[in-house]
Design a protein around this motif. Structure first.
Motif, PDB file in Angstrom:
ATOM      1  N   GLU A  85       0.836  -1.207   0.000  1.00  0.00           N
ATOM      2  CA  GLU A  85       0.000   0.000   0.000  1.00  0.00           C
ATOM      3  C   GLU A  85       0.871   1.257   0.000  1.00  0.00           C
ATOM      4  O   GLU A  85       0.584   2.221  -0.721  1.00  0.00           O
ATOM      5  N   SER A  86       1.948   1.240   0.792  1.00  0.00           N
ATOM      6  CA  SER A  86       2.860   2.384   0.816  1.00  0.00           C
ATOM      7  C   SER A  86       3.593   2.539  -0.515  1.00  0.00           C
ATOM      8  O   SER A  86       3.829   3.663  -0.976  1.00  0.00           O
ATOM      9  N   LEU A  87       3.950   1.426  -1.133  1.00  0.00           N
ATOM     10  CA  LEU A  87       4.597   1.462  -2.448  1.00  0.00           C
ATOM     11  C   LEU A  87       3.712   2.155  -3.475  1.00  0.00           C
ATOM     12  O   LEU A  87       4.155   3.058  -4.196  1.00  0.00           O
ATOM     13  N   VAL A  88       2.470   1.732  -3.539  1.00  0.00           N
ATOM     14  CA  VAL A  88       1.539   2.315  -4.504  1.00  0.00           C
ATOM     15  C   VAL A  88       1.361   3.805  -4.230  1.00  0.00           C
ATOM     16  O   VAL A  88       1.261   4.619  -5.156  1.00  0.00           O
ATOM     17  N   GLY A  89       1.346   4.165  -2.936  1.00  0.00           N
ATOM     18  CA  GLY A  89       1.197   5.566  -2.583  1.00  0.00           C
ATOM     19  C   GLY A  89       2.319   6.437  -3.116  1.00  0.00           C
ATOM     20  O   GLY A  89       2.094   7.590  -3.499  1.00  0.00           O
ATOM     21  N   VAL A  90       3.542   5.902  -3.162  1.00  0.00           N
ATOM     22  CA  VAL A  90       4.672   6.651  -3.725  1.00  0.00           C
ATOM     23  C   VAL A  90       4.652   6.594  -5.250  1.00  0.00           C
ATOM     24  O   VAL A  90       4.917   7.595  -5.927  1.00  0.00           O
ATOM     25  N   GLU A  91       4.320   5.435  -5.798  1.00  0.00           N
ATOM     26  CA  GLU A  91       4.351   5.257  -7.251  1.00  0.00           C
ATOM     27  C   GLU A  91       3.401   6.198  -7.988  1.00  0.00           C
ATOM     28  O   GLU A  91       3.657   6.579  -9.128  1.00  0.00           O
ATOM     29  N   THR A  92       2.306   6.579  -7.350  1.00  0.00           N
ATOM     30  CA  THR A  92       1.332   7.447  -8.023  1.00  0.00           C
ATOM     31  C   THR A  92       1.920   8.812  -8.381  1.00  0.00           C
ATOM     32  O   THR A  92       1.426   9.472  -9.300  1.00  0.00           O
ATOM     33  N   PHE A  93       2.958   9.231  -7.698  1.00  0.00           N
ATOM     34  CA  PHE A  93       3.568  10.529  -7.979  1.00  0.00           C
ATOM     35  C   PHE A  93       4.443  10.504  -9.227  1.00  0.00           C
ATOM     36  O   PHE A  93       4.839  11.551  -9.722  1.00  0.00           O
ATOM     37  N   ASP A  94       4.778   9.312  -9.711  1.00  0.00           N
ATOM     38  CA  ASP A  94       5.704   9.205 -10.841  1.00  0.00           C
ATOM     39  C   ASP A  94       5.100   8.439 -12.008  1.00  0.00           C
ATOM     40  O   ASP A  94       5.792   8.108 -12.966  1.00  0.00           O
ATOM     41  N   ALA A  95       3.823   8.146 -11.930  1.00  0.00           N
ATOM     42  CA  ALA A  95       3.180   7.297 -12.933  1.00  0.00           C
ATOM     43  C   ALA A  95       3.188   7.960 -14.307  1.00  0.00           C
ATOM     44  O   ALA A  95       2.851   9.137 -14.444  1.00  0.00           O
ATOM     45  N   GLY A  96       3.583   7.177 -15.307  1.00  0.00           N
ATOM     46  CA  GLY A  96       3.515   7.653 -16.682  1.00  0.00           C
ATOM     47  C   GLY A  96       4.668   8.507 -17.145  1.00  0.00           C
ATOM     48  O   GLY A  96       4.752   8.848 -18.328  1.00  0.00           O
ATOM     49  N   LYS A  97       5.590   8.869 -16.258  1.00  0.00           N
ATOM     50  CA  LYS A  97       6.719   9.705 -16.660  1.00  0.00           C
ATOM     51  C   LYS A  97       7.817   8.842 -17.285  1.00  0.00           C
ATOM     52  O   LYS A  97       8.081   7.734 -16.818  1.00  0.00           O
ATOM     53  N   PRO A  98       8.477   9.317 -18.328  1.00  0.00           N
ATOM     54  CA  PRO A  98       9.557   8.539 -18.952  1.00  0.00           C
ATOM     55  C   PRO A  98      10.741   8.361 -17.995  1.00  0.00           C
ATOM     56  O   PRO A  98      10.962   9.166 -17.092  1.00  0.00           O
ATOM     57  N   TYR A 247      10.188  -3.317 -14.319  1.00  0.00           N
ATOM     58  CA  TYR A 247       9.376  -2.106 -14.349  1.00  0.00           C
ATOM     59  C   TYR A 247       9.867  -1.141 -13.280  1.00  0.00           C
ATOM     60  O   TYR A 247       9.826  -1.443 -12.084  1.00  0.00           O
ATOM     61  N   LEU A 248      10.363   0.030 -13.701  1.00  0.00           N
ATOM     62  CA  LEU A 248      10.826   1.048 -12.770  1.00  0.00           C
ATOM     63  C   LEU A 248       9.629   1.928 -12.398  1.00  0.00           C
ATOM     64  O   LEU A 248       9.270   2.854 -13.124  1.00  0.00           O
ATOM     65  N   SER A 249       9.021   1.635 -11.284  1.00  0.00           N
ATOM     66  CA  SER A 249       7.741   2.270 -10.933  1.00  0.00           C
ATOM     67  C   SER A 249       7.907   3.649 -10.308  1.00  0.00           C
ATOM     68  O   SER A 249       6.969   4.451 -10.321  1.00  0.00           O
ATOM     69  N   TYR A 250       9.082   3.929  -9.743  1.00  0.00           N
ATOM     70  CA  TYR A 250       9.326   5.264  -9.187  1.00  0.00           C
ATOM     71  C   TYR A 250      10.824   5.541  -9.188  1.00  0.00           C
ATOM     72  O   TYR A 250      11.640   4.654  -8.906  1.00  0.00           O
ATOM     73  N   LEU A 251      11.186   6.798  -9.479  1.00  0.00           N
ATOM     74  CA  LEU A 251      12.602   7.176  -9.514  1.00  0.00           C
ATOM     75  C   LEU A 251      12.737   8.659  -9.209  1.00  0.00           C
ATOM     76  O   LEU A 251      12.077   9.493  -9.835  1.00  0.00           O
ATOM     77  N   ASP A 252      13.579   8.968  -8.221  1.00  0.00           N
ATOM     78  CA  ASP A 252      13.997  10.346  -8.014  1.00  0.00           C
ATOM     79  C   ASP A 252      15.461  10.316  -7.578  1.00  0.00           C
ATOM     80  O   ASP A 252      16.129   9.289  -7.711  1.00  0.00           O
ATOM     81  N   LYS A 253      15.971  11.424  -7.058  1.00  0.00           N
ATOM     82  CA  LYS A 253      17.401  11.510  -6.772  1.00  0.00           C
ATOM     83  C   LYS A 253      17.843  10.623  -5.604  1.00  0.00           C
ATOM     84  O   LYS A 253      19.040  10.344  -5.473  1.00  0.00           O
ATOM     85  N   ASN A 254      16.917  10.153  -4.759  1.00  0.00           N
ATOM     86  CA  ASN A 254      17.327   9.331  -3.624  1.00  0.00           C
ATOM     87  C   ASN A 254      16.507   8.073  -3.399  1.00  0.00           C
ATOM     88  O   ASN A 254      16.734   7.361  -2.428  1.00  0.00           O
ATOM     89  N   MET A 255      15.547   7.757  -4.282  1.00  0.00           N
ATOM     90  CA  MET A 255      14.768   6.521  -4.130  1.00  0.00           C
ATOM     91  C   MET A 255      14.461   5.906  -5.480  1.00  0.00           C
ATOM     92  O   MET A 255      14.178   6.614  -6.451  1.00  0.00           O
ATOM     93  N   LEU A 256      14.560   4.578  -5.530  1.00  0.00           N
ATOM     94  CA  LEU A 256      14.235   3.801  -6.732  1.00  0.00           C
ATOM     95  C   LEU A 256      13.347   2.638  -6.325  1.00  0.00           C
ATOM     96  O   LEU A 256      13.691   1.855  -5.441  1.00  0.00           O
ATOM     97  N   LEU A 257      12.182   2.535  -6.976  1.00  0.00           N
ATOM     98  CA  LEU A 257      11.268   1.411  -6.756  1.00  0.00           C
ATOM     99  C   LEU A 257      11.146   0.634  -8.046  1.00  0.00           C
ATOM    100  O   LEU A 257      11.010   1.214  -9.126  1.00  0.00           O
ATOM    101  N   GLY A 258      11.211  -0.689  -7.938  1.00  0.00           N
ATOM    102  CA  GLY A 258      11.126  -1.525  -9.129  1.00  0.00           C
ATOM    103  C   GLY A 258      10.261  -2.747  -8.902  1.00  0.00           C
ATOM    104  O   GLY A 258      10.078  -3.205  -7.763  1.00  0.00           O
ATOM    105  N   ARG A 259       9.729  -3.267 -10.004  1.00  0.00           N
ATOM    106  CA  ARG A 259       8.911  -4.482  -9.971  1.00  0.00           C
ATOM    107  C   ARG A 259       9.376  -5.402 -11.087  1.00  0.00           C
ATOM    108  O   ARG A 259       9.408  -4.990 -12.256  1.00  0.00           O
ATOM    109  N   ALA A 260       9.734  -6.631 -10.733  1.00  0.00           N
ATOM    110  CA  ALA A 260      10.092  -7.626 -11.730  1.00  0.00           C
ATOM    111  C   ALA A 260       8.804  -8.133 -12.371  1.00  0.00           C
ATOM    112  O   ALA A 260       7.945  -8.713 -11.691  1.00  0.00           O
ATOM    113  N   VAL A 261       8.650  -7.884 -13.658  1.00  0.00           N
ATOM    114  CA  VAL A 261       7.411  -8.241 -14.359  1.00  0.00           C
ATOM    115  C   VAL A 261       7.249  -9.754 -14.382  1.00  0.00           C
ATOM    116  O   VAL A 261       8.198 -10.498 -14.661  1.00  0.00           O
TER     117      VAL A 261
END
Length: 276
Positions: A85-98, A247-261
């Motif tokens: 749930e916390s993951l999805v909460g962060v991922e929504t801020f970066d959804a769809g960005k290249p 799948y790189l679901s979120y990325l900024d200068k200090n955090m990276l979230l990923g999902r193995a498809v």
């Protein structure tokens, strides 16, 4: 902090009173023309700041959720559900960005995963007295490249009494990757290598006792161990490179979230200092 609170602490600077009296019609016309611009200029920075604060709060909650569970090994089903749930909460801020390869480039430290092939390493270290797993990193090399790069999964491990603690040896799984969609990269694994072997002081003393003159043969053994590197190409039964989507679901200068498809698990990384 909400917008009303921010507005309440914003200093108010009244407009200078002009000595020239204006026509009431002119005042009303100016008010109609200027008020929308003033509203946009004042509310936009506040809205942006609120978004940044909300994002940082969600990132903090995610990192707090993955604390004290041994990077996912001891997480209960309820904890995993809360982390998701916390993951999805962060991922929504970066959804769809290249994907920004310049931002992805660098070293990332693993904080949490649900991937079975990584959790089995933690499980082995927890049950086997002769095996220890320290830090795990993901190192991307893709700066100034167009849609491709190299990623190295780095595992630092040790054998008690034989190798140094925490950094006794390094396992590196290397792969090429290419960007195949807005947020997906395709990994093509190339080789597995074991290197950077640092033997313990006890083993060094056994090979070359400190009280005796070190012979040429014993020094050669020590040098061979320190410079040892084993490499094994990664191929399938058809002699093709093993690969997969990441799948790189979120990325900024200090955090990276990923999902193995394909159900391969989720990963939470934070930025780390470069080391190789």
């Amino acid at each position: 902090m909400n917008a009303s609170l921010l507005l309440s602490i914003t200093p108010y600077f009244p407009r200078p009173i002009s000595s020239r009296r204006q026509c009431p019609l002119t005042v009303r016309r100016n008010a109609r023309l200027q008020s929308p611009l003033c509203l946009a200029s004042s509310s936009a920075p506040i809205a942006t700041r609120e978004t940044e604060i909300e994002l940082e709060n969600r990132k903090f909650e995610l990192l707090r959720a993955v604390t004290d569970i041994q990077r996912g090994l001891t997480a209960t089903p309820d904890q995993r559900s809360s982390i998701e749930e916390s993951l999805v909460g962060v991922e929504t801020f970066d959804a769809g960005k290249p994907i920004e390869l310049d931002l992805l480039d660098g070293t990332w430290r693993l904080q949490y995963t649900s991937a079975p092939d990584v959790l089995i390493l933690f499980q082995s270290a927890a049950t086997l007295p002769f095996f220890e797993v320290d830090q795990i990193f993901q190192k991307f090399e893709c700066r100034d490249q167009s849609g491709q790069g190299v990623v190295r999964n780095v595992v630092r491990w040790s054998i008690p009494r034989l190798l140094e603690e925490q950094e006794g040896a390094t396992l590196i799984v290397s792969a090429k990757f290419s960007v195949v969609s807005v947020r997906n990269i395709y990994l093509e694994f190339e080789e597995i290598a074991i290197q950077n072997i640092n033997i313990s002081e006890e083993l060094q003393a056994l090979i070359a006792p400190a009280l005796l003159p070190r012979s040429f043969f014993s020094l050669q053994i020590l040098q061979f161990i320190r410079s040892f590197k084993a490499q094994l190409p990664v191929r399938s039964s058809q002699r093709q490179s093993v690969g997969g989507l990441y799948y790189l679901s979120y990325l900024d200068k200090n955090m990276l979230l990923g999902r193995a498809v394909g159900g391969g698990g989720v990963f939470v990384f934070t930025r780390a200092q470069p080391f190789i």
